[in-house]
Design an enzyme around this catalytic site. Structure first.
Site, PDB file in Angstrom:
ATOM      1  N   LYS A   1      26.668  35.018  45.327  1.00 15.97           N
ATOM      2  CA  LYS A   1      27.506  35.299  43.754  1.00 15.97           C
ATOM      3  C   LYS A   1      28.960  34.820  43.987  1.00 15.97           C
ATOM      4  CE  LYS A   1      28.549  38.887  40.907  1.00 15.97           C
ATOM      5  NZ  LYS A   1      28.721  41.052  40.720  1.00 15.97           N
TER       6      LYS A   1
ATOM      7  N   GLU B   1      26.696  41.009  35.734  1.00 12.33           N
ATOM      8  CA  GLU B   1      26.837  39.676  35.570  1.00 12.33           C
ATOM      9  C   GLU B   1      26.440  39.276  36.190  1.00 12.33           C
ATOM     10  OE1 GLU B   1      29.331  41.367  36.690  1.00 12.33           O
ATOM     11  OE2 GLU B   1      29.843  40.015  37.922  1.00 12.33           O
TER      12      GLU B   1
ATOM     13  N   LYS C   1      36.003  47.209  32.949  1.00 11.74           N
ATOM     14  CA  LYS C   1      36.233  47.993  34.484  1.00 11.74           C
ATOM     15  C   LYS C   1      37.635  48.696  33.871  1.00 11.74           C
ATOM     16  CE  LYS C   1      33.550  45.213  37.627  1.00 11.74           C
ATOM     17  NZ  LYS C   1      32.665  46.079  38.043  1.00 11.74           N
TER      18      LYS C   1
ATOM     19  N   ASP D   1      34.603  39.017  44.219  1.00 16.46           N
ATOM     20  CA  ASP D   1      33.184  39.026  43.943  1.00 16.46           C
ATOM     21  C   ASP D   1      32.653  38.132  43.633  1.00 16.46           C
ATOM     22  OD1 ASP D   1      31.615  40.546  42.702  1.00 16.46           O
ATOM     23  OD2 ASP D   1      31.864  40.016  40.148  1.00 16.46           O
TER      24      ASP D   1
ATOM     25  N   ARG E   1      23.957  39.872  39.062  1.00 19.51           N
ATOM     26  CA  ARG E   1      22.119  39.579  38.551  1.00 19.51           C
ATOM     27  C   ARG E   1      21.958  38.452  37.436  1.00 19.51           C
ATOM     28  NH1 ARG E   1      21.072  46.136  37.746  1.00 19.51           N
ATOM     29  NH2 ARG E   1      23.548  45.800  38.352  1.00 19.51           N
TER      30      ARG E   1
ATOM     31  N   ASP F   1      35.633  39.943  38.215  1.00 24.20           N
ATOM     32  CA  ASP F   1      34.794  40.309  37.385  1.00 24.20           C
ATOM     33  C   ASP F   1      35.755  41.946  36.662  1.00 24.20           C
ATOM     34  OD1 ASP F   1      32.623  41.318  36.625  1.00 24.20           O
ATOM     35  OD2 ASP F   1      32.249  42.777  38.523  1.00 24.20           O
TER      36      ASP F   1
ATOM     37  N   ASP G   1      28.887  44.195  32.649  1.00 22.15           N
ATOM     38  CA  ASP G   1      29.511  44.152  34.190  1.00 22.15           C
ATOM     39  C   ASP G   1      28.217  44.430  35.264  1.00 22.15           C
ATOM     40  OD1 ASP G   1      31.523  44.767  36.500  1.00 22.15           O
ATOM     41  OD2 ASP G   1      31.599  47.118  35.629  1.00 22.15           O
TER      42      ASP G   1
HETATM   43  N1  BES Z   1      30.816  43.229  41.088  1.00 22.92           N
HETATM   44  C1  BES Z   1      30.579  44.069  41.386  1.00 22.92           C
HETATM   45  C2  BES Z   1      30.223  45.266  42.288  1.00 22.92           C
HETATM   46  C3  BES Z   1      31.195  45.978  42.942  1.00 22.92           C
HETATM   47  C4  BES Z   1      31.769  47.004  42.833  1.00 22.92           C
HETATM   48  C5  BES Z   1      31.753  45.117  43.920  1.00 22.92           C
HETATM   49  C6  BES Z   1      32.671  47.527  43.562  1.00 22.92           C
HETATM   50  C7  BES Z   1      32.420  45.616  45.145  1.00 22.92           C
HETATM   51  C8  BES Z   1      32.878  46.807  44.886  1.00 22.92           C
HETATM   52  C9  BES Z   1      29.495  44.063  39.944  1.00 22.92           C
HETATM   53  O1  BES Z   1      29.617  43.079  39.516  1.00 22.92           O
HETATM   54  C10 BES Z   1      29.460  45.052  38.714  1.00 22.92           C
HETATM   55  O2  BES Z   1      30.393  45.642  37.945  1.00 22.92           O
HETATM   56  N2  BES Z   1      28.576  45.975  38.629  1.00 22.92           N
HETATM   57  C11 BES Z   1      28.032  47.147  38.001  1.00 22.92           C
HETATM   58  C12 BES Z   1      26.294  47.057  37.916  1.00 22.92           C
HETATM   59  C13 BES Z   1      26.414  47.781  36.621  1.00 22.92           C
HETATM   60  C14 BES Z   1      26.483  48.137  35.407  1.00 22.92           C
HETATM   61  C15 BES Z   1      25.333  48.509  36.716  1.00 22.92           C
HETATM   62  C16 BES Z   1      28.285  49.234  39.071  1.00 22.92           C
HETATM   63  O3  BES Z   1      28.072  48.370  39.986  1.00 22.92           O
HETATM   64  O4  BES Z   1      28.954  49.431  38.636  1.00 22.92           O
HETATM   65 ZN    ZN Z   2      30.379  41.514  39.620  1.00 18.89          ZN
HETATM   66 MN    MN Z   3      30.170  43.513  37.148  1.00 16.78          MN
END
Ligand code: BES
Ligand code: ZN
Ligand code: MN
Length: 480
Positions: free
Chosen positions: A248, A332, A260, A271, A334, A253, A330
């Protein structure tokens, strides 16, 4: 930092400091340790560091007694941490040349590699952009040893650790200085340096390939996307396998329209840690030359809420033809990985590993100590777990059963990009599985392990470089 091998006895080595491991409960002690153990001043507990000056009979100016814990628990991974902690203490004292003598019971080639890795990893500080503080670091690290294969092992350690620091540098770079185009340029330069194939797909090519999931994420940013492809081909191979490493590469992000919270958002520059680990892994692979072809695929985008950004409810079509309802912008990672996994398979990869800072949920599940590991293939999972164990990169298997697929139902498309409230790391992995399809594949969720919020005695705050060493070992030990 220069790495060298010393063939003379440790006591005769000229250095600013000599690192000597001291074990808990050990009877025989060298280099001034005996008195301190007898008096109860030191116990040899893990990472306990005691600096001595002008020890009689020792040519080095200082001796650093390095607590190694119980000898039966002293793995190569423990040694890596110990040398790193020792180096971090010494570099702060303006020491320049350090020597290390492994103890006779822990002096095999894996230990030699680990010691060199520890020195190089510990000597790293993410201070490229600091102009004020003078930078203190070691110039030279020598391993005292005459055993067979010491040189090769030290060289392997150097290659791995320097690749890991290369990854850490990329991850640490702020998003304004490393948008997708710059990440691609860095990859190109690295590939040229190490004789790797490199191709960067640009937006128009992705459009032609139908990468709608990736492009949907990218469209909210003024920065164009890039899909980095780096290939290693062995000179000779009988292998029928082709390993694909998919990482990734979200250079920042924000969450997009599903934005966020401000607090902690600065960390989202990391990220792209999964992508950076793949680029670093193939850098090491180019030098260590495993017997199978390996290709890294790193989809790079910036997830921004610009005026062209995708909206919750948008439906995109991935390269495989599947339609996806973007319920949360968010989620994104995947989306971009879906297209990259399909592309990797179409390019002929027979086995896939992806690494991604994919979910906050994996941090809830496993904390910051273990990578979450998901797989659609037991043999592939075991290969990766075994490599991870040997490298001291902790990973924990997570479930990936078909019943979870229900969580990803969408009323209007083939699948939604999020599940419900529960099992967030698993639903994210389930989503990826739809695109890995039948290809043996492992997904590594490194959201909790790619970045250290606080420095450890053996590692600076910031990027860790995980899971690079595991991936390199996986390639090195590959058998069809
Ligand atoms: N990059 C984030 C995941 C992340 C969170 C990495 C904290 C490092 C520390 C990912 O893109 C994300 O935002 N995931 C969301 C998914 C949700 C919207 C289903 C998450 O984990 O909150
Ligand atoms: Zn992310
Ligand atoms: Mn995200």
């Amino acid at each position: 930092m220069q790495i060298s091998i010393e063939k003379q006895p440790a006591a005769e080595v000229q250095a600013d400091a000599l690192i000597v491991p001291v074990f808990e409960g050990a009877k025989e002690m060298r280099f001034g340790a005996a008195d301190l153990v007898d008096s109860g001043e030191i116990a040899g507990k893990s990472l306990e560091l005691t600096l001595l000056h002008h020890v009689p009979g020792v040519a080095a100016t200082r001796v650093l007694l390095a607590g190694a814990g119980k000898p039966e628990k002293f793995t190569a991974a423990e040694l890596r941490k110990l040398v790193a902690a020792a180096v971090r203490l010494l570099r702060g004292k303006s020491v320049k040349k350090v020597a290390f003598e492994p103890d006779p019971d822990h002096s095999g080639t894996d230990y030699v590699s680990a010691a060199v890795e520890g020195a190089i990893l510990g000597n790293y500080e993410p201070d490229r952009l600091k102009t004020a503080d003078p930078k203190k670091s070691l110039d030279q690290f020598s391993v005292v040893g005459t055993g067979e294969g010491v040189e090769v092992a030290a060289e392997r350690g150097r290659i791995l650790a320097e690749a890991q620091n290369f990854t850490r540098d990329l991850v640490n770079e702020p998003a304004n200085l490393l948008p997708p185009s710059k990440m691609a340029a860095a990859a190109r330069q690295m590939a040229a340096e190490y004789g790797l194939l490199c191709e960067v797909l640009e937006q128009s090519q992705m459009e032609a390939l139908g990468m709608g999931a990736l492009l949907g994420v990218s469209q909210g940013s003024a920065e164009p996307p890039a899909l980095i492809v780096i290939g290693y081909r062995p000179a000779e191979t009988t292998s029928k396998s082709h390993l694909g490493l998919v990482g990734k590469g979200v250079t920042f992000d924000t969450g997009g329209i599903s934005i966020k919270p401000a607090e902690g958002m600065e960390k989202m520059k990391y990220d792209m840690a999964g992508g950076a680990a793949m680029i670093g892994a193939i850098r090491a692979i180019a030098q260590l030359k495993p017997p199978i072809p390996v290709t890294a695929f790193v989809p790079c985008v910036e997830n921004m809420p610009g005026s062209r950004a995708q909206r919750p409810g948008d439906i995109v079509t991935a390269m495989s033809g599947k339609t996806i309802e973007v319920l949360n912008t968010d989620a994104e990672g995947r989306l971009i990985l879906a297209d990259a996994l399909v592309y990797a398979r179409r390019q002929g990869c027979t086995h896939l590993v992806d690494a991604a800072t994919l979910t906050g949920a994996i941090v809830v599940a496993l904390g910051h100590l273990n990578v979450g590991l998901f797989s659609n293939d037991d043999a592939m999972r075991d290969r990766v777990l075994q490599a991870a164990k040997a490298e001291g990169e902790r990973m924990w298997p997570m479930p990936l059963e078909d019943d979870y697929k229900e969580y990803l139902k969408s009323a209007f498309a083939d699948l939604g990009n999020i599940g419900g409230r529960w099992g967030g790391a698993i639903t994210a992995a389930m989503f990826l599985k739809e695109f890995a399809e039948e290809t043996p594949w492992v997904h590594l969720d490194i959201a909790g392990t790619a970045y250290l919020d606080d420095a450890k005695p053996f590692l600076a705050k910031g990027p860790t470089g995980l899971p690079l060493r595991t991936l390199v070992r996986l390639a090195m030990e590959w058998r069809d």
